[in-house]
Design a protein around this motif. Sequence first.
Motif, PDB file in Angstrom:
ATOM      1  N   ASP A  13     -16.908 -11.507 -11.644  1.00 44.44           N
ATOM      2  CA  ASP A  13     -15.650 -12.245 -11.700  1.00 44.44           C
ATOM      3  C   ASP A  13     -14.762 -11.583 -12.756  1.00 44.44           C
ATOM      4  N   PHE A  14     -13.654 -11.055 -12.308  1.00 45.88           N
ATOM      5  CA  PHE A  14     -12.745 -10.343 -13.211  1.00 45.88           C
ATOM      6  C   PHE A  14     -12.470 -11.144 -14.476  1.00 45.88           C
ATOM      7  N   GLU A  29     -15.299  -6.246  -7.645  1.00 46.63           N
ATOM      8  CA  GLU A  29     -15.212  -7.261  -6.589  1.00 46.63           C
ATOM      9  C   GLU A  29     -16.213  -8.377  -6.894  1.00 46.63           C
ATOM     10  N   HIS A  54       0.816  -1.214   0.000  1.00 38.85           N
ATOM     11  CA  HIS A  54       0.000   0.000   0.000  1.00 38.85           C
ATOM     12  C   HIS A  54       0.851   1.266   0.000  1.00 38.85           C
ATOM     13  N   SER A  67      -6.844  -0.861  -0.496  1.00 37.22           N
ATOM     14  CA  SER A  67      -6.510  -0.094  -1.705  1.00 37.22           C
ATOM     15  C   SER A  67      -7.666   0.832  -2.089  1.00 37.22           C
ATOM     16  N   ASP A 126      -4.699  -7.142  -8.306  1.00 36.15           N
ATOM     17  CA  ASP A 126      -4.181  -7.638  -7.029  1.00 36.15           C
ATOM     18  C   ASP A 126      -5.046  -8.782  -6.493  1.00 36.15           C
TER      19      ASP A 126
HETATM   20  C1  SAM Z   1      -5.973  -9.636  -2.221  1.00 39.65           C
HETATM   21  S1  SAM Z   1      -7.604  -9.101  -2.105  1.00 39.65           S
HETATM   22  C2  SAM Z   1      -7.523  -7.433  -2.653  1.00 39.65           C
HETATM   23  C3  SAM Z   1      -6.851  -6.519  -1.764  1.00 39.65           C
HETATM   24  C4  SAM Z   1      -6.954  -5.057  -2.180  1.00 39.65           C
HETATM   25  N1  SAM Z   1      -6.519  -4.866  -3.548  1.00 39.65           N
HETATM   26  C5  SAM Z   1      -6.120  -4.231  -1.262  1.00 39.65           C
HETATM   27  O1  SAM Z   1      -4.939  -3.981  -1.556  1.00 39.65           O
HETATM   28  O2  SAM Z   1      -6.649  -3.782  -0.224  1.00 39.65           O
HETATM   29  C6  SAM Z   1      -8.389  -9.839  -3.482  1.00 39.65           C
HETATM   30  C7  SAM Z   1      -9.862  -9.497  -3.604  1.00 39.65           C
HETATM   31  O3  SAM Z   1     -10.319  -9.978  -4.871  1.00 39.65           O
HETATM   32  C8  SAM Z   1     -11.562 -10.627  -4.707  1.00 39.65           C
HETATM   33  N2  SAM Z   1     -11.632 -11.629  -5.795  1.00 39.65           N
HETATM   34  C9  SAM Z   1     -11.110 -12.873  -5.810  1.00 39.65           C
HETATM   35  N3  SAM Z   1     -11.300 -13.448  -7.009  1.00 39.65           N
HETATM   36  C10 SAM Z   1     -11.920 -12.519  -7.776  1.00 39.65           C
HETATM   37  C11 SAM Z   1     -12.354 -12.515  -9.121  1.00 39.65           C
HETATM   38  N4  SAM Z   1     -12.182 -13.576  -9.912  1.00 39.65           N
HETATM   39  N5  SAM Z   1     -12.921 -11.394  -9.604  1.00 39.65           N
HETATM   40  C12 SAM Z   1     -13.084 -10.307  -8.814  1.00 39.65           C
HETATM   41  N6  SAM Z   1     -12.715 -10.263  -7.520  1.00 39.65           N
HETATM   42  C13 SAM Z   1     -12.132 -11.363  -7.005  1.00 39.65           C
HETATM   43  C14 SAM Z   1     -11.531 -11.235  -3.321  1.00 39.65           C
HETATM   44  O4  SAM Z   1     -12.837 -11.416  -2.823  1.00 39.65           O
HETATM   45  C15 SAM Z   1     -10.736 -10.162  -2.559  1.00 39.65           C
HETATM   46  O5  SAM Z   1     -11.598  -9.200  -2.015  1.00 39.65           O
END
Ligand code: SAM
Length: 401
Positions: A129-130, A100, A23, A70, A152
């Motif tokens: 889902d990304f 998300e 961060h 983030s 991330d």
């Molecule tokens: C490592 S965390 C993110 C942390 C955030 N970027 C931060 O720095 O505070 C990953 C996030 O992605 C979400 N996630 C996991 N797989 C995903 C997907 N396929 N598409 C979108 N979001 C997803 C999870 O629920 C989680 O909230």
Amino acid sequence: MKFDPHEIIPQAYVGREQAYIKHLLLDGYLERLLYIVGWNASLLGHEEIIFVDCFAGPWQDDSDDLKSTSIAISMDVLSKVQYALAEKGKPVRFRAIYMEMDNGAFGRLSRYLSSHSPTNVETTALHGDFRQCVPDILSHCPPKSFAFFFVDPKGWVAVRPEILQPLLARPRSEFLINFMYGFVNRFASMEAQREGITALFGGHFDPDKLPTNPADRESFLLEQYRTALVSRASVGTAKALSGYVTILDPTADRTKYHLIYLTRHPKGIVEFMTQSEKLSGVQAVVRAAAKFEKKNRDNATPDLFGIDANQVDTRGDNGNVRQDLLKKLWLDRIGDKPLMVTEAVFADLICKSNCFPSELQLAVKDLTEQGQIINRDAGQSKRSKNIVNYEKKETLVRTKS
Ligand SMILES: C[S@@+](CC[C@H](N)C(=O)[O-])C[C@H]1O[C@@H](n2cnc3c(N)ncnc32)[C@H](O)[C@@H]1O
């Protein structure tokens, strides 16, 4: 001198100190990027600037202000820079998109955006889902917008180049991608994971070439992935460049992940690595504090006096070996003809060696003092920094040996 570990690691990051470093880098680099791109926005034809958090969370932060996420960090930076640019007569439209997948996290994200979005930054939450939503994300980024994609995830599957491809090919884009090396390293030799790992490296992966030495193995796997990204992000004559920062496990001496930065602009690399350099000392201190805390938790008789500052190693390993490699890199690049050092040349050497700008300058200083090269444009006065000034396109020449 002793210092107190509690003063070093903010409470919200205790037990996940690696996220603190991540961060700090995001905060520091994003601010620089937004100022530079925002300042030149009309010149470059950017109609707006968008921050896209592709895996937004919130994640591991139960507070209402989401301070250690983030989401909150990016919003603060965007708002601050937007105001600062407007004050200087450079009003630029700033937007932020947060994606998300998890239902609960998305609910918190939406509520947070409704109550905390700054008035000068337009924010959007996308639920999905990304891996399936890249076209949707792209549709929110019009062609004349500059976009910074923060990728991330928790694992390594979603960062496959084939998934990122439409974003990587987009002009006016930069990326910060979390390469979860801890996982990749574990799975790289597993037969059952071969297909996924091969896809991660863009379709080419020969397990027989995997080095056995851990450091060589790490460089090898990281290079495979960076190469796959760079080749997809290079469009026509606009070649992509990548740099990275290694985030270590807070208490064990191994890599947790790499944050890979991808751009088509040499200035981006120089700025990114300058920010990384500022962080390398911080990372050493944070890890010392995390190790101290862990030792105290594990020991029946805790140490009440704090950490000894002299015992924090902020230098990193192999300083001399690294410096010799950088000197060789310069000598090879100069060859037997004068070398005009442009920003592109400087950035390219940074990418090849993943060194900090100051290390590259130090190598020029050493070579000059050893009489191996001269800076034709430097004059007689001795400089303590900018030994070669790439902004002035100074020329280095090898002396006859
Ligand atoms: C490592 S965390 C993110 C942390 C955030 N970027 C931060 O720095 O505070 C990953 C996030 O992605 C979400 N996630 C996991 N797989 C995903 C997907 N396929 N598409 C979108 N979001 C997803 C999870 O629920 C989680 O909230």
